[in-house]
Scaffold this motif. Structure first.
Motif, PDB file in Angstrom:
ATOM      1  N   VAL A  82      28.059  52.297  10.404  1.00 42.98           N
ATOM      2  CA  VAL A  82      27.003  51.305  10.614  1.00 42.98           C
ATOM      3  C   VAL A  82      25.625  51.954  10.497  1.00 42.98           C
ATOM      4  O   VAL A  82      24.687  51.351   9.957  1.00 42.98           O
ATOM      5  N   ILE A  83      25.501  53.179  10.986  1.00 48.15           N
ATOM      6  CA  ILE A  83      24.213  53.885  10.884  1.00 48.15           C
ATOM      7  C   ILE A  83      23.823  54.076   9.426  1.00 48.15           C
ATOM      8  O   ILE A  83      22.664  53.874   9.038  1.00 48.15           O
ATOM      9  N   ASN A  84      24.780  54.444   8.582  1.00 51.63           N
ATOM     10  CA  ASN A  84      24.492  54.606   7.151  1.00 51.63           C
ATOM     11  C   ASN A  84      23.998  53.297   6.545  1.00 51.63           C
ATOM     12  O   ASN A  84      23.035  53.282   5.763  1.00 51.63           O
ATOM     13  N   ALA A  85      24.650  52.199   6.902  1.00 50.60           N
ATOM     14  CA  ALA A  85      24.254  50.899   6.355  1.00 50.60           C
ATOM     15  C   ALA A  85      22.850  50.500   6.816  1.00 50.60           C
ATOM     16  O   ALA A  85      22.067  49.929   6.052  1.00 50.60           O
ATOM     17  N   ILE A  86      22.516  50.809   8.057  1.00 50.84           N
ATOM     18  CA  ILE A  86      21.191  50.439   8.578  1.00 50.84           C
ATOM     19  C   ILE A  86      20.101  51.284   7.924  1.00 50.84           C
ATOM     20  O   ILE A  86      19.011  50.778   7.594  1.00 50.84           O
ATOM     21  N   VAL A  87      20.355  52.575   7.702  1.00 50.26           N
ATOM     22  CA  VAL A  87      19.371  53.432   7.033  1.00 50.26           C
ATOM     23  C   VAL A  87      19.112  52.933   5.613  1.00 50.26           C
ATOM     24  O   VAL A  87      17.953  52.887   5.150  1.00 50.26           O
ATOM     25  N   VAL A  88      20.164  52.535   4.924  1.00 53.03           N
ATOM     26  CA  VAL A  88      20.000  51.976   3.574  1.00 53.03           C
ATOM     27  C   VAL A  88      19.207  50.680   3.631  1.00 53.03           C
ATOM     28  O   VAL A  88      18.329  50.419   2.788  1.00 53.03           O
ATOM     29  N   ALA A  89      19.485  49.833   4.633  1.00 57.19           N
ATOM     30  CA  ALA A  89      18.755  48.570   4.770  1.00 57.19           C
ATOM     31  C   ALA A  89      17.281  48.813   5.070  1.00 57.19           C
ATOM     32  O   ALA A  89      16.410  48.067   4.588  1.00 57.19           O
ATOM     33  N   ILE A  90      16.981  49.839   5.851  1.00 54.66           N
ATOM     34  CA  ILE A  90      15.579  50.168   6.144  1.00 54.66           C
ATOM     35  C   ILE A  90      14.843  50.544   4.868  1.00 54.66           C
ATOM     36  O   ILE A  90      13.724  50.084   4.607  1.00 54.66           O
ATOM     37  N   ASP A  91      15.481  51.393   4.033  1.00 54.94           N
ATOM     38  CA  ASP A  91      14.851  51.779   2.765  1.00 54.94           C
ATOM     39  C   ASP A  91      14.635  50.574   1.870  1.00 54.94           C
ATOM     40  O   ASP A  91      13.595  50.462   1.204  1.00 54.94           O
ATOM     41  N   LEU A 128      15.770  41.437  11.302  1.00 51.91           N
ATOM     42  CA  LEU A 128      16.728  41.093  10.245  1.00 51.91           C
ATOM     43  C   LEU A 128      17.696  42.240   9.982  1.00 51.91           C
ATOM     44  O   LEU A 128      18.893  42.015   9.733  1.00 51.91           O
ATOM     45  N   ILE A 129      17.207  43.468  10.058  1.00 52.17           N
ATOM     46  CA  ILE A 129      18.084  44.620   9.832  1.00 52.17           C
ATOM     47  C   ILE A 129      19.150  44.711  10.905  1.00 52.17           C
ATOM     48  O   ILE A 129      20.333  44.933  10.620  1.00 52.17           O
ATOM     49  N   VAL A 130      18.744  44.526  12.161  1.00 56.82           N
ATOM     50  CA  VAL A 130      19.682  44.730  13.251  1.00 56.82           C
ATOM     51  C   VAL A 130      20.580  43.518  13.470  1.00 56.82           C
ATOM     52  O   VAL A 130      21.556  43.593  14.228  1.00 56.82           O
ATOM     53  N   THR A 131      20.265  42.407  12.842  1.00 59.43           N
ATOM     54  CA  THR A 131      21.137  41.223  12.960  1.00 59.43           C
ATOM     55  C   THR A 131      21.951  41.039  11.689  1.00 59.43           C
ATOM     56  O   THR A 131      23.170  41.222  11.688  1.00 59.43           O
ATOM     57  N   GLU A 132      21.295  40.729  10.572  1.00 61.04           N
ATOM     58  CA  GLU A 132      22.032  40.444   9.340  1.00 61.04           C
ATOM     59  C   GLU A 132      22.728  41.680   8.784  1.00 61.04           C
ATOM     60  O   GLU A 132      23.942  41.675   8.547  1.00 61.04           O
ATOM     61  N   ASP A 133      21.970  42.753   8.567  1.00 59.50           N
ATOM     62  CA  ASP A 133      22.560  43.957   7.965  1.00 59.50           C
ATOM     63  C   ASP A 133      23.558  44.626   8.910  1.00 59.50           C
ATOM     64  O   ASP A 133      24.581  45.157   8.465  1.00 59.50           O
ATOM     65  N   PHE A 134      23.272  44.610  10.198  1.00 57.10           N
ATOM     66  CA  PHE A 134      24.195  45.211  11.158  1.00 57.10           C
ATOM     67  C   PHE A 134      25.504  44.428  11.210  1.00 57.10           C
ATOM     68  O   PHE A 134      26.593  45.020  11.164  1.00 57.10           O
ATOM     69  N   TRP A 135      25.389  43.099  11.302  1.00 55.30           N
ATOM     70  CA  TRP A 135      26.613  42.299  11.377  1.00 55.30           C
ATOM     71  C   TRP A 135      27.438  42.412  10.104  1.00 55.30           C
ATOM     72  O   TRP A 135      28.670  42.433  10.143  1.00 55.30           O
ATOM     73  N   GLN A 136      26.770  42.501   8.976  1.00 59.43           N
ATOM     74  CA  GLN A 136      27.499  42.648   7.723  1.00 59.43           C
ATOM     75  C   GLN A 136      28.227  43.988   7.666  1.00 59.43           C
ATOM     76  O   GLN A 136      29.386  44.071   7.223  1.00 59.43           O
ATOM     77  N   ALA A 137      27.553  45.053   8.138  1.00 61.24           N
ATOM     78  CA  ALA A 137      28.198  46.372   8.140  1.00 61.24           C
ATOM     79  C   ALA A 137      29.368  46.423   9.108  1.00 61.24           C
ATOM     80  O   ALA A 137      30.409  47.026   8.819  1.00 61.24           O
ATOM     81  N   VAL A 160      20.187  39.150  32.690  1.00 62.19           N
ATOM     82  CA  VAL A 160      19.451  38.187  31.876  1.00 62.19           C
ATOM     83  C   VAL A 160      20.311  37.786  30.690  1.00 62.19           C
ATOM     84  O   VAL A 160      20.883  38.636  30.006  1.00 62.19           O
ATOM     85  N   VAL A 161      20.397  36.480  30.437  1.00 63.28           N
ATOM     86  CA  VAL A 161      21.117  35.988  29.263  1.00 63.28           C
ATOM     87  C   VAL A 161      20.168  36.057  28.072  1.00 63.28           C
ATOM     88  O   VAL A 161      19.104  35.433  28.081  1.00 63.28           O
ATOM     89  N   PRO A 162      20.491  36.825  27.039  1.00 58.73           N
ATOM     90  CA  PRO A 162      19.548  37.020  25.935  1.00 58.73           C
ATOM     91  C   PRO A 162      19.412  35.787  25.061  1.00 58.73           C
ATOM     92  O   PRO A 162      20.325  34.971  24.954  1.00 58.73           O
ATOM     93  N   ALA A 163      18.232  35.659  24.440  1.00 60.67           N
ATOM     94  CA  ALA A 163      18.002  34.604  23.467  1.00 60.67           C
ATOM     95  C   ALA A 163      18.603  35.020  22.123  1.00 60.67           C
ATOM     96  O   ALA A 163      18.710  36.200  21.804  1.00 60.67           O
ATOM     97  N   VAL A 164      18.955  34.035  21.330  1.00 63.05           N
ATOM     98  CA  VAL A 164      19.615  34.322  20.061  1.00 63.05           C
ATOM     99  C   VAL A 164      18.660  35.008  19.089  1.00 63.05           C
ATOM    100  O   VAL A 164      19.045  35.886  18.328  1.00 63.05           O
ATOM    101  N   ILE A 165      17.382  34.620  19.118  1.00 58.00           N
ATOM    102  CA  ILE A 165      16.444  35.125  18.122  1.00 58.00           C
ATOM    103  C   ILE A 165      15.774  36.424  18.544  1.00 58.00           C
ATOM    104  O   ILE A 165      14.973  36.966  17.798  1.00 58.00           O
ATOM    105  N   ARG A 166      16.036  36.936  19.720  1.00 59.05           N
ATOM    106  CA  ARG A 166      15.384  38.151  20.188  1.00 59.05           C
ATOM    107  C   ARG A 166      16.437  39.229  20.422  1.00 59.05           C
ATOM    108  O   ARG A 166      17.096  39.258  21.464  1.00 59.05           O
ATOM    109  N   TRP A 167      16.603  40.130  19.441  1.00 59.17           N
ATOM    110  CA  TRP A 167      17.625  41.146  19.580  1.00 59.17           C
ATOM    111  C   TRP A 167      17.282  42.135  20.684  1.00 59.17           C
ATOM    112  O   TRP A 167      18.175  42.617  21.395  1.00 59.17           O
TER     113      TRP A 167
END
Length: 639
Positions: free
Chosen positions: A461-470, A312-321, A364-371
């Protein structure tokens, strides 16, 4: 003029006479021609097909190999009038026929019908094969050919063996769980072809070897509307069916709203009053008009899946950032070209062939649910040289990557490599414990912060992900259970904590250790010193009984904790010297950090949900899945 060899002809070659004249199988061949050091002969047993063979004038090994391989020795009988000595043939079978008969007898003794049925049952269950395989003529011929006439079982027999195997598997699993003190379960819902299934797995740690053990408890069909009561009832019923309702430490689920809402409503908290404990009724009995009292619904605490949280962090929070940052346009243009390459490689054979020819690999073509699969696919794109990537884009007729876009992709791969590595750690099963989560998340934050200054495109983006992790892991960081699980893991101990907090953590460990049942605490293995076996000089010399310098019974709780904290061993084996810490490890690290095992239970769905399996009832569908998953912990016995 060509003449037959069995006739006593006048051949000029001395070699022919010396090699063939006394050979006892010469009557099966006809001489045709001379070819230097070799001669050409025709096999009489192959007639009417003309089969010319070449052999040395001084050796008949090639012809003997031909007889052994082609005619199996049954037709090729030696001429008793020729040979080294008179052989007593007397109508007996040749040596080759005797060997063949002996082989058949050995096979018949080793391969009984019961053994064949057991092997076929394991083949169907472990590989999730369709039951229709048993009706295929080719499969029946294969079994009959390999077993010298034994037959394959039919589907009716297979259904009977599935019932027997499931009953024995359930009894064996319940017997194993009866001796386990702490267990953890994982739960999830899977939907395919308009059919929904509720799956649950169970996990524990062997108290002797400290190895992780896993088993599947349920794979039941969900019909009708899926409500909170339905999910809670399934979890409770499975726990009660295996008598583990009082042993389950936590149930691990993903972050989906159905499960989180269920546990928020029905989970039992010792701090709450009895009025907060959930009850549910058996709907079927209510509809049938039979009065029944409300049943007490017991659900353990819930543990959110750590790998799903990272997803969720790397998809939702990353895309939002990204969408709110200055690199939005660059990111979207770069990923659009990458997806164009993936789509061409996925849908067109020429695209796949071009990728394999140019990059020497399959994209390999990645699946949508597997980042993490998408990350590996991007990694493969970045590994191509500029010339290779330009040639690939030209062949696939997709827009070529610009230098800035390639620099963005390379930074993307570098920055998020720690996150991909953390995901792989969480999705493991055998060596993954709850105590792994906090050090992994803390290390992930540190590695992301280290790359913040050197990042050109993804600093914000790194700042946003660190905040999302916390934010997303704040509940875990505040959990006392997670802290104890980490502290009792020898790989980490208290190294992850600030020095000012370690004394407080030692006090928490001492409190928990003092509350442990003394009957569950075992002394370290001292059988080595008391052994009477004399193998070396050191084993011989004895000076009376040797008592340990510090007896476990006399060692205080705090003293054991101090010695454990000061230790340096990272292997789980060192816990054998600290019985109280070992018991705390078993209690708090039984919990898994992710729902990866339940996903593996669903991994064979493509082979299970097919048109040929539509005749399977929901009960047999569940039994096949449980038998397959539990084959590692329970024997597939059908007798």
């Amino acid at each position: 003029m060509i003449s037959e060899m069995e006739v006593d002809h006048n051949e000029s070659s001395v070699e022919i006479k010396s090699a063939m004249h006394t050979w006892r199988y010469r009557h099966h061949f006809t001489y045709k021609a001379d070819q230097g050091k070799n001669i050409i002969v025709q096999c009489n047993l192959c007639l009417p097909r003309v089969n010319l063979l070449s052999t040395s004038k001084t050796s008949t090994s090639n012809l003997k190999k031909h007889l052994d391989r082609t005619h199996l020795g049954c037709e090729a009988k030696p001429d008793v009038k020729r040979g080294r000595k008179k052989e007593e043939y007397n109508g007996e079978e040749s040596r080759h026929c005797q060997l063949k008969k002996l082989k058949a007898e050995i096979i018949s003794k080793c391969m009984t019908q019961t053994k064949i049925d057991e092997l076929i049952f394991n083949f169907i269950v472990e590989d999730c094969q369709s039951f229709y395989v048993l009706e295929q003529p080719g499969f029946r011929k294969l079994v009959a050919g390999l077993t010298e006439g034994l037959r394959s079982m039919d589907r009716v027999t297979l259904f009977t063996k599935v019932d027997q195997g499931f009953s024995r598997m359930r009894e064996e699993l319940m017997e194993k769980l009866s001796s386990i003190q702490y267990v953890c379960t994982t739960a999830d819902i899977w939907t395919a072809n308009s059919r929904s299934f509720f799956g649950m797995t169970c996990h524990w740690i062997d108290k002797h070897s400290l190895e992780r053990k896993s088993a599947a408890l349920g794979f039941a069909r969900l019909q009708g509307r899926i409500t909170h009561d339905t999910i809670a009832g399934r979890i409770h019923d499975i726990h009660v069916a295996y008598n583990i309702e009082s042993k389950v430490q936590t149930t691990v689920t993903d972050n989906g709203s159905p499960f989180i809402s269920v546990f928020r409503e029905f989970a039992v908290d010792s701090k709450e009053s009895d009025d907060d404990i959930g009850f549910y009724e058996n709907v079927s009995t209510v509809l049938e008009g039979e009065p029944e009292q409300d049943m007490l619904l017991f659900l353990p605490t819930v543990q959110r899946c750590a790998s799903h949280t990272l997803e969720l962090i790397v998809t939702e929070d990353f895309w939002q950032a990204v969408s709110q940052g200055p690199m939005c346009q660059l990111h979207y243009s770069t990923m659009a070209k990458v997806y164009a390459v993936w789509n061409k490689c996925h849908h067109l054979q020429v695209g796949m062939d071009s990728a394999e020819e140019i990059g020497k690999m399959a994209l390999v073509v990645p699946a949508v649910i597997r980042w993490n699969v998408e990350y590996c696919a991007v990694q493969k794109i970045v590994s191509l040289s500029e010339r290779e990537l330009t040639e690939l884009c030209a062949r696939l007729e997709v827009p070529r990557m610009q230098p800035e876009e390639m620099a963005f992709l390379k930074e993307y791969v570098t920055v998020f490599h720690p996150l991909a590595f953390a995901l792989e750690l969480f999705q493991a099963e055998q060596k993954c414990y709850l105590g792994l989560v906090i050090p992994t998340v803390l290390s992930l934050k540190n590695k992301l912060n280290e790359q913040k200054d050197s990042a050109t495109y993804l600093s914000g983006v790194i700042n946003a992900i660190v905040v999302a992790i916390d934010l997303r892991f704040q509940e875990l960081f505040a959990s006392t259970e997670a802290k104890i699980a980490t502290a009792t893991t020898p790989q980490f101990r208290l190294l992850w904590m600030a020095a000012s907090d370690r004394e407080e953590m030692c006090a928490v460990l001492a409190t928990e250790a003092a509350q442990m049942d003394p009957g569950t605490i075992t002394e370290p293995n001292t059988s080595r010193s008391s052994s009477n076996t004399i193998e070396t000089e050191d084993d011989f010399f004895s000076y009376g009984s040797v008592k340990p310098a510090i007896q476990i019974q006399q060692r205080g709780v705090m003293e054991e904790i101090r010695k454990y904290v000061e230790g340096t061993g990272k292997s789980l084996e060192c816990l054998q010297d600290f019985p109280r810490m070992k018991q705390l490890f078993l209690k708090y690290n039984t919990t898994l950090p992710s729902t990866a095992p339940i996903q593996r239970l669903f991994s064979q769905k493509g082979n299970l949900v097919t048109s040929q399996r539509n005749f399977l009832t929901d009960d047999y569908f569940e039994r096949i899945q449980l038998l397959r998953y539990n084959s590692n912990v329970c024997t597939l016995v059908t007798e």
